[in-house]
Design an enzyme around this catalytic site. Structure first.
Site, short mmCIF file in Angstrom:
data_model
loop_
_atom_site.label_atom_id
_atom_site.label_comp_id
_atom_site.label_asym_id
_atom_site.label_seq_id
_atom_site.Cartn_x
_atom_site.Cartn_y
_atom_site.Cartn_z
NE ARG A 205 -2.89 -1.38 3.23
CZ ARG A 205 -3.31 -0.96 4.43
NH1 ARG A 205 -4.04 0.13 4.55
NH2 ARG A 205 -3.00 -1.64 5.51
NE ARG B 50 25.27 21.84 1.53
CZ ARG B 50 26.18 21.80 0.56
NH1 ARG B 50 26.60 22.95 0.00
NH2 ARG B 50 26.68 20.67 0.14
CE LYS C 173 31.27 21.68 1.75
NZ LYS C 173 31.97 21.15 0.57
#
Ligand code: UD1
Ligand code: CA
Length: 448
Positions: free
Chosen positions: A15, A315, A333
């Site tokens: 499902r 990040r 980052k």
């Protein structure tokens, strides 16, 4: 008591309508399987066995990334939950403790509930986790007789009277491992689904004179995920709990319903989180920080008193020390920003080390990537980087050094120096007015 976890996750999850095995669908950035493993970790299990089938390789990878000691066994054909548990037999050969069966698609079982099951095991051979269902639907029904759990009847096989019972099976079962496997040997598949039901062990045990009982929990804990809609509901439930927990821990959120947490987010006391902030996995924010509106954080650490956003993106491996300021439209980052440094506007800081109190001007970019390799930028303490400086890595700017606005810095700047790396300006006297006159005349003639 020593415990082994057996986590079932071989089912296809039809499902879900997905190429991804059901137990790898994520809640708060972690696969459901990992949530189940985290729940089971409350029992400090000696063994963790994951039964995988559909997408077994990917399931194994996820299991091992959370717990490298987890053992993944295969159930190549899904013949039922009893058959699934039987696949763990070899991995637990000689194990003398308790086994507890969890489902990989039932992510929210609490530590308290598992502890209550362990406690109940001291007086009963088999302990099943049940709940009073608001809508019992297709759940298995727990049939209690004379104070003992007498049997579990699957919905498909239940009589009208049994279907009227609202005490339902969560799927979590605890027993001595050797008892569990001995009982499973007796389970057949002569039922409406033609499956080997784990749930049949209760009736078989009672017939052998063994004892069985039910421990109950809140229905929210046993929430199982079978469809995308249920996945979204599970996510909403996780987020509601995480928001409440953060508030209890002393975090201020102006609009908690718009803040999204990762499965492992840690936020310190007296931190303020403005609306529409998203925490992906791996974020720790210390006390007294401010995360302003519309910021996105992942895999990073924010120290005390830092201010992030609005509209900031942190990040992985962004490390902000105390009282750092990261302003709007700044992406950081893999960079350490030292105490009191500021990157206030429109910048990309990647693979870098920024010294204490340094000021990074608007639009500054660390050009860290040459298409093949990443390179590092180092900026010393108290440096001043002029607006729109391109720092072409590998490059360093020394302490108390300065770069002129618009510079493209390709060579190291020694401490205390001013680097100017842009074309020198020339002014042509009156040229603008003459140019305008000429263009105006051209336009009047109708040419372009
Ligand atoms: C099962 C229980 C039911 C209970 C319900 C709670 C049985 C027979 N029924 O029904 O009493 O109320 O869970 O949600 O146990 N799985 C395998 N291999 C298999 C079959 C299943 O690993 O061969 C795994 C699935 O991946 C899933 C879990 O076992 O994680 C439950 O299987 P599912 O088919 O969803 O069982 P239900 O029919 O929901
Ligand atoms: Ca199910």
């Amino acid at each position: 008591m020593t415990t082994a976890l057996i986590i079932l996750g071989a089912g296809m999850g039809t499902r879900m309508n997905s190429d991804l095995p059901k137990v790898l669908h994520e809640i708060a950035g972690a696969p459901m399987l990992v949530h189940a493993m985290k729940a089971g970790a409350a029992l400090t299990p000696e063994h963790t066995i994951v039964v995988a089938g559909h997408g077994a390789q990917a399931v194994e990878k996820a299991a091992k990334s959370y717990d490298p000691d987890a053992v993944v066994v295969r159930q190549d054909e899904q013949l039922g939950t009893g058959h699934a548990v039987a696949q763990a037999r070899d991995a637990l050969k000689g194990f003398d403790g308790d086994a507890i069966v969890l489902y990989g698609d039932t992510p929210f079982i609490s530590a308290e509930t598992l502890a209550a099951m362990s406690a109940a095991r001291l007086t009963h051979d088999i302990v099943v986790l049940g709940f009073e269902a608001a809508d019992p639907g297709r759940y298995g029904r727990l049939i209690v007789k004379d104070g003992q759990l007498d049997k579990i009847v699957e919905f498909k096989d239940a009589s009208e009277i049994e279907r009227a019972v609202t005490l339902c099976n969560s799927g979590v079962i605890a027993a001595k491992a050797s008892d569990l496997f001995a009982l499973i040997d007796e389970v057949g598949n002569d039922n409406a689904a033609g499956e080997y039901y784990l749930t049949d062990i209760v009736g078989i045990a009672r017939a052998r004179g063994m004892s069985a009982t039910v421990v109950s929990c809140d229905e929210a804990e046993t929430l199982g995920v079978n469809s995308r809609a249920e996945l979204a509901r599970a996510e909403a439930l996780f987020q509601a709990n995480a928001r409440q927990a953060a508030q209890d821990d002393g975090v201020t959120m102006t609009a908690p319903e718009t803040v999204f947490f990762g499965h492992d987010t840690v936020i310190g006391r007296d931190t303020v989180i403005e609306p529409n902030v998203v925490f992906a996995p791996g974020v720790t924010v210390e006390s007294g920080a401010t995360i302003r509106a519309f910021s996105h954080l992942e895999g990073c650490h924010v120290a005390r008193g830092a201010i992030v956003g609005p509209y900031a993106r942190l990040r992985p491996c962004a490390e902000l020390e105390e009282n750092v300021k990261i302003g709007n439209f700044v992406e950081v980052k893999n960079a350490r920003i030292s105490e009191g440094a500021k990157v206030n506007h429109l910048s990309y800081i990647g693979d870098a080390q920024i010294g204490a109190r340094a000021n990074i001007g608007a639009g500054t970019i660390t050009c860290n990537y040459d298409g093949f390799f990443k390179h590092k930028t180092t900026i010393g303490p108290d440096a001043f980087i002029g607006s729109n400086t391109m720092l072409v890595a590998p490059v360093s700017v020394g302490a108390e050094a300065m770069t002129g606005s618009g510079s493209v810095i390709t060579r190291d700047v020694p401490a205390g120096d001013l680097a100017l790396a842009r074309a020198r300006q020339e002014n042509k006297a009156g040229l603008a007015v003459r140019l305008f006159d000429k263009l105006r005349a051209l336009k009047a003639k109708g040419s372009k």
